[in-house]
Design a protein around this motif. Structure first.
Motif, mmCIF file in Angstrom:
data_model
loop_
_atom_site.group_PDB
_atom_site.id
_atom_site.type_symbol
_atom_site.label_atom_id
_atom_site.label_comp_id
_atom_site.label_asym_id
_atom_site.label_seq_id
_atom_site.Cartn_x
_atom_site.Cartn_y
_atom_site.Cartn_z
ATOM 1 N N MET A 20 -2.115 2.884 -8.644
ATOM 2 C CA MET A 20 -3.129 2.731 -7.594
ATOM 3 C C MET A 20 -2.549 2.016 -6.366
ATOM 4 O O MET A 20 -2.866 2.363 -5.226
ATOM 5 N N LEU A 21 -1.674 1.027 -6.609
ATOM 6 C CA LEU A 21 -1.036 0.348 -5.472
ATOM 7 C C LEU A 21 -0.248 1.331 -4.624
ATOM 8 O O LEU A 21 -0.241 1.236 -3.390
ATOM 9 N N CYS A 53 -2.749 3.126 -2.506
ATOM 10 C CA CYS A 53 -3.237 2.248 -1.427
ATOM 11 C C CYS A 53 -2.186 2.093 -0.337
ATOM 12 O O CYS A 53 -2.498 2.135 0.866
ATOM 13 N N LEU A 54 -0.939 1.902 -0.758
ATOM 14 C CA LEU A 54 0.144 1.739 0.214
ATOM 15 C C LEU A 54 0.259 2.981 1.088
ATOM 16 O O LEU A 54 0.420 2.881 2.312
ATOM 17 N N HIS A 55 0.165 4.141 0.456
ATOM 18 C CA HIS A 55 0.249 5.391 1.220
ATOM 19 C C HIS A 55 -0.888 5.472 2.239
ATOM 20 O O HIS A 55 -0.670 5.792 3.404
ATOM 21 N N LYS A 56 -2.088 5.158 1.791
ATOM 22 C CA LYS A 56 -3.251 5.239 2.683
ATOM 23 C C LYS A 56 -3.097 4.315 3.886
ATOM 24 O O LYS A 56 -3.390 4.673 5.018
ATOM 25 N N GLU A 57 -2.603 3.096 3.622
ATOM 26 C CA GLU A 57 -2.547 2.108 4.697
ATOM 27 C C GLU A 57 -1.340 2.241 5.605
ATOM 28 O O GLU A 57 -1.418 1.870 6.782
#
Ligand code: NJP
Length: 242
Positions: A158-159, A162-166
């Motif tokens: 999941m991290l 999230c990293l990809h999204k941000e």
């Protein structure tokens, strides 16, 4: 010089194989692990393009200091491989030692956050970088006795999302690699635990550490861009069949 690649958990197994594979491609490699002697020996074998930095990834300031050392020696960091991980003590939830359970989370999950958090600012400042986190079939399957490990790997996957999204639009290439069942010390520990979800596999059926190592090298190139924000799985059908 070549690009600079930091690998956590580089003292043996997949991380050591990755260090050799990246070094063979001409990269500078920064080797992190708690076992000082093992990473110093590997760095000595590779030569001037390797830097060994003793580091416990569960401690944020040690990870940040390791990245500062990499930047000081090689001028910047292009790639971070979040590979460090542990599985012991394997135990059913009902018997789990609370301190030991959270120690595994501190290494396998918080350690991944620590690497991402410490590496990102410098990468973004120089136009981007690649952060690959070693995932597992255990991120997506509940396995008996492995609640700490499955939970940590699901969180780490999941991290990566999230990293990809941000940060994708700031040049951060975030990906996961699920390496399959690889012949390393971790698998020897699993084999001797009595709670082994892949116990039918012979040792000779295990993937050699060089396979995920070469996959990691490939994932750093533009050919792997379709994988951004997701993960690549190498032969985890043994787990999926359960
Ligand atoms: O295991 P092993 P692998 N801080 O035990 C290091 C995942 N995976 O190569 O600190 C820093 O040979 C440790 O070094 P040391 C797995 O979950 C594997 O198989 O000196 N480093 C050593 O270098 C893990 O994420 C399989 O003890 C720490 C390394 O981690 C990754 O692959 C399947 C540390 C472990 O080497 C590499 O594991 C799968 C800390 N606090 C996922 N704690 C598989 N083998 O089949 C440990 O799906 N390390």
């Amino acid at each position: 010089g070549g690009k600079t690649v930091m690998i956590t958990g580089a003292s043996r197994g997949i991380g050591a194989a990755a260090a050799r594979a990246f070094a063979a491609e001409g990269a500078n490699v920064v080797l992190l692990a708690r076992s000082q002697e093992a990473i110093a020996d590997l760095a000595g074998e590779i030569g001037d393009t390797a830097l060994a930095v003793p580091c416990d990834v569960s401690r944020y300031w040690e990870v940040e200091a390791a990245i500062a050392a990499a930047v000081e020696t090689f001028g910047g960091l292009d790639v971070l491989i979040n590979n460090a991980g542990v599985i012991e003590p394997i135990s059913h939830l009902v018997n789990a030692d609370p301190e030991a359970w959270s120690h595994v989370i501190d290494i396998n999950l918080k350690g991944v956050f620590n690497g991402m958090r410490a590496a990102m600012p410098g990468m973004i400042a120089r136009g981007g970088g690649t952060i690959i986190t070693i995932s597992s079939g255990a991120a997506h399957n509940a396995l008996e006795g492995w609640s700490h490990y499955c939970t940590s790997k699901a969180g780490a996957a999941m991290l990566t999302m999230c990293l990809h999204k941000e940060a994708a639009d700031q040049g951060i290439r975030a990906m996961g690699l699920s390496p399959g069942t690889v012949a390393t010390q971790m698998q020897r520990e699993i084999k001797s635990s009595g709670l082994n979800p892949v116990s039918k596999l012979e040792w000779s059926d295990h993937i050699p550490p060089d396979w995920p190592a070469r996959a990691l090298v490939w994932m750093c190139g533009a050919e792997a861009d379709d994988l951004l924000g997701t993960e690549l799985s190498l032969r985890d059908e043994e787990l999926r069949a359960r």
